[in-house]
Motif scaffolding. Structure first.
Motif, PDB file in Angstrom:
ATOM      1  N   PRO A 173     -98.306  17.470  45.061  1.00 31.08           N
ATOM      2  CA  PRO A 173     -98.652  18.525  45.883  1.00 31.08           C
ATOM      3  C   PRO A 173     -99.864  18.983  45.889  1.00 31.08           C
ATOM      4  CG  PRO A 173     -97.923  19.205  43.758  1.00 31.08           C
ATOM      5  CD  PRO A 173     -97.637  17.720  44.017  1.00 31.08           C
ATOM      6  N   PRO A 174    -100.475  19.878  46.734  1.00 29.41           N
ATOM      7  CA  PRO A 174    -102.077  20.370  46.956  1.00 29.41           C
ATOM      8  C   PRO A 174    -102.388  20.801  45.567  1.00 29.41           C
ATOM      9  CG  PRO A 174    -100.604  21.660  48.220  1.00 29.41           C
ATOM     10  CD  PRO A 174     -99.701  20.649  47.706  1.00 29.41           C
ATOM     11  N   ILE A 175    -103.432  20.822  45.183  1.00 27.77           N
ATOM     12  CA  ILE A 175    -104.007  21.307  44.006  1.00 27.77           C
ATOM     13  C   ILE A 175    -104.406  22.610  43.683  1.00 27.77           C
ATOM     14  CG2 ILE A 175    -106.171  20.913  42.230  1.00 27.77           C
ATOM     15  CD1 ILE A 175    -105.886  17.991  42.738  1.00 27.77           C
ATOM     16  N   ALA A 176    -104.788  23.236  44.878  1.00 20.89           N
ATOM     17  CA  ALA A 176    -105.022  24.698  44.883  1.00 20.89           C
ATOM     18  C   ALA A 176    -104.069  25.741  44.463  1.00 20.89           C
ATOM     19  CB  ALA A 176    -105.597  25.169  46.409  1.00 20.89           C
ATOM     20  N   PRO A 177    -102.774  25.389  44.523  1.00 15.96           N
ATOM     21  CA  PRO A 177    -101.745  26.552  44.112  1.00 15.96           C
ATOM     22  C   PRO A 177    -101.884  26.504  42.423  1.00 15.96           C
ATOM     23  CG  PRO A 177    -100.648  25.342  45.981  1.00 15.96           C
ATOM     24  CD  PRO A 177    -102.096  24.690  45.560  1.00 15.96           C
ATOM     25  N   GLU A 178    -102.118  24.964  41.774  1.00 17.63           N
ATOM     26  CA  GLU A 178    -101.743  25.066  40.632  1.00 17.63           C
ATOM     27  C   GLU A 178    -103.132  25.724  39.621  1.00 17.63           C
ATOM     28  OE1 GLU A 178    -100.991  21.570  36.953  1.00 17.63           O
ATOM     29  OE2 GLU A 178    -100.756  21.112  39.065  1.00 17.63           O
ATOM     30  N   VAL A 179    -104.281  25.496  40.319  1.00 12.95           N
ATOM     31  CA  VAL A 179    -105.558  25.998  40.047  1.00 12.95           C
ATOM     32  C   VAL A 179    -105.438  27.563  39.808  1.00 12.95           C
ATOM     33  CG1 VAL A 179    -107.881  26.404  40.349  1.00 12.95           C
ATOM     34  CG2 VAL A 179    -106.986  24.026  40.695  1.00 12.95           C
ATOM     35  N   ALA A 180    -104.857  27.862  40.912  1.00  9.59           N
ATOM     36  CA  ALA A 180    -104.512  29.658  41.161  1.00  9.59           C
ATOM     37  C   ALA A 180    -103.743  30.237  39.902  1.00  9.59           C
ATOM     38  CB  ALA A 180    -103.948  30.003  42.541  1.00  9.59           C
ATOM     39  N   THR A 181    -102.732  29.540  39.834  1.00  8.18           N
ATOM     40  CA  THR A 181    -101.300  29.912  38.808  1.00  8.18           C
ATOM     41  C   THR A 181    -102.167  29.860  37.554  1.00  8.18           C
ATOM     42  OG1 THR A 181     -99.766  29.301  40.131  1.00  8.18           O
ATOM     43  CG2 THR A 181     -99.263  29.465  37.936  1.00  8.18           C
ATOM     44  N   PHE A 182    -102.915  28.677  37.198  1.00  3.83           N
ATOM     45  CA  PHE A 182    -103.561  28.679  35.950  1.00  3.83           C
ATOM     46  C   PHE A 182    -104.518  29.743  35.511  1.00  3.83           C
ATOM     47  CE2 PHE A 182    -107.428  27.302  33.618  1.00  3.83           C
ATOM     48  CZ  PHE A 182    -107.024  26.990  32.415  1.00  3.83           C
ATOM     49  N   ALA A 183    -105.191  30.112  36.465  1.00  2.36           N
ATOM     50  CA  ALA A 183    -106.188  31.101  36.476  1.00  2.36           C
ATOM     51  C   ALA A 183    -105.587  32.465  36.638  1.00  2.36           C
ATOM     52  CB  ALA A 183    -107.304  30.856  37.507  1.00  2.36           C
ATOM     53  N   GLY A 184    -104.407  32.640  36.812  1.00  2.00           N
ATOM     54  CA  GLY A 184    -103.689  34.013  36.907  1.00  2.00           C
ATOM     55  C   GLY A 184    -103.700  34.817  38.241  1.00  2.00           C
ATOM     56  N   ILE A 185    -104.010  33.914  39.104  1.00  2.00           N
ATOM     57  CA  ILE A 185    -104.238  34.297  40.827  1.00  2.00           C
ATOM     58  C   ILE A 185    -102.825  34.066  40.983  1.00  2.00           C
ATOM     59  CG2 ILE A 185    -105.338  34.058  42.751  1.00  2.00           C
ATOM     60  CD1 ILE A 185    -107.724  32.856  41.009  1.00  2.00           C
ATOM     61  N   THR A 186    -102.063  35.107  41.089  1.00  2.00           N
ATOM     62  CA  THR A 186    -100.619  35.138  41.731  1.00  2.00           C
ATOM     63  C   THR A 186    -100.470  35.334  42.998  1.00  2.00           C
ATOM     64  OG1 THR A 186    -100.069  37.319  40.695  1.00  2.00           O
ATOM     65  CG2 THR A 186     -99.937  35.310  39.298  1.00  2.00           C
TER      66      THR A 186
END
Length: 329
Positions: free
Chosen positions: A94-107
């Motif tokens: 899958p794309p990487i951006a969603p996992e980066v966002a979730t890791f950073a608390g950007i829900t």
């Protein structure tokens, strides 16, 4: 139509952060491997060293985004868009951006990946600006991460001498005053083979060797010399300022010869310019963020300096944009 109607809401650059993996290889150390004399690499590229790391693009992106959020002290939940860019991402699905966002608390934010090679950082800034100006979101993060070292042929002077690993990120937000202006961008598919991966996706299924990145350095130099200066002039025109108003010129840290010829053609020889290439080499899409952070941290650079940013690379792709640097931390 008025300029305000075209621009939409004002957008500013809140902060920038970057990450360097820290495993340094000097040009003098690399020279014997490439079969060239000591001083040969630095003379042709200005690169004295580059950094390689073991972290993949996802891990590097996480570090830069967390550093960015720590510095700006914004609530991650107030960020509505995350854009990830890389020339050689660790994976495609899958794309990487969603996992980066979730890791950073950007829900719950919009999140997607983009590949414009070395121009990816500049493309990402414009995509974020457009989303904020049009009212899609009030805040957006752009993160670029590059882990090119596993794909380099360390016997090839055209690539091994230039590239390094690293990442960077920027936070853009809605503002009462506009300080990130519409970009000018371009592409040229006739020059697709100037920087290219050795195997297509189909070929990788049966290949016994690691895919490598190859570059025709002379062709890239000629392309940049022809296309980048007019692209920069177009960006300046779109911003409504003049060339004399520009305080800082921030080109993609490709190599010394390309930076010099583009600056000369623009008449920007005397402008303030970053000099990260000497220490960390060409970090592809991450280079504009790493160079930008170095400028923000430099006391000799005016606060919120009016800056012309340009990125260009494989594809060929190019993007230029006028913006004001974020305030110092």
């Amino acid at each position: 139509m008025s300029s305000s109607a075209v621009l939409g809401r004002g957008v500013s650059l809140r902060g920038v952060a970057s990450y360097e993996p820290g495993v340094v290889m000097s040009s003098d150390e690399l020279a014997p491997r490439l079969g060239v004399n000591q001083g040969w690499i630095e003379k042709r590229t200005r690169i004295q060293s580059r950094q390689f790391g073991s972290e993949n693009t996802l891990d590097q992106a996480r570090v830069s985004v967390q550093k960015l959020l720590d510095q700006t002290e914004v609530d991650p939940k107030s960020i509505g868009l995350v854009i990830f860019t890389s020339s050689l991402a660790s994976r495609n699905i899958p794309p990487i951006a969603p996992e980066v966002a979730t890791f950073a608390g950007i829900t719950g934010a919009g999140a997607f990946d983009v590949n414009a090679a070395c121009a990816g950082g500049a493309y990402g800034i414009e995509l974020a600006r457009s989303a904020i100006a049009s009212g899609v979101t009030d805040r957006a993060v752009v993160v670029a991460a590059e882990h090119i070292s596993p794909f380099l042929n360390m016997d090839d002077p055209d690539t091994a001498a230039l590239f390094g690993d690293g990442s960077g990120a920027a936070l853009l937000e809605v503002s009462d005053t506009n300080s990130v202006f519409p970009a000018a961008w371009t592409s040229d598919g006739t020059a697709f083979d100037l920087v290219i991966q050795s195997h297509t996706t189909e070929e990788l299924q049966s290949a016994d060797e690691t895919p490598r990145v190859y570059m025709k350095g002379g062709g890239v130099y000629r392309w940049a010399r022809e296309y980048v200066p007019p692209l920069c002039r177009s960006a300046i025109e779109r911003s409504g300022v003049t060339e004399s108003d520009i305080e800082v010129f921030l080109p993609h840290q490709a190599n010394g010869k390309i930076i010099d010829i583009v600056a000369q053609q623009l008449g920007f020889d005397e402008k303030i310019m970053p000099s990260t290439i000497e220490r960390i080499g060409n970090t592809l899409s991450a280079s504009v963020f790493q160079a930008m952070e170095s400028l923000v941290e430099c006391e000799d650079v005016p606060e919120n300096a009016l800056t012309l940013v340009t990125g260009f690379g494989a594809g060929m792709t190019g993007c230029a944009q006028v913006l004001r640097l974020p305030s110092r931390k």
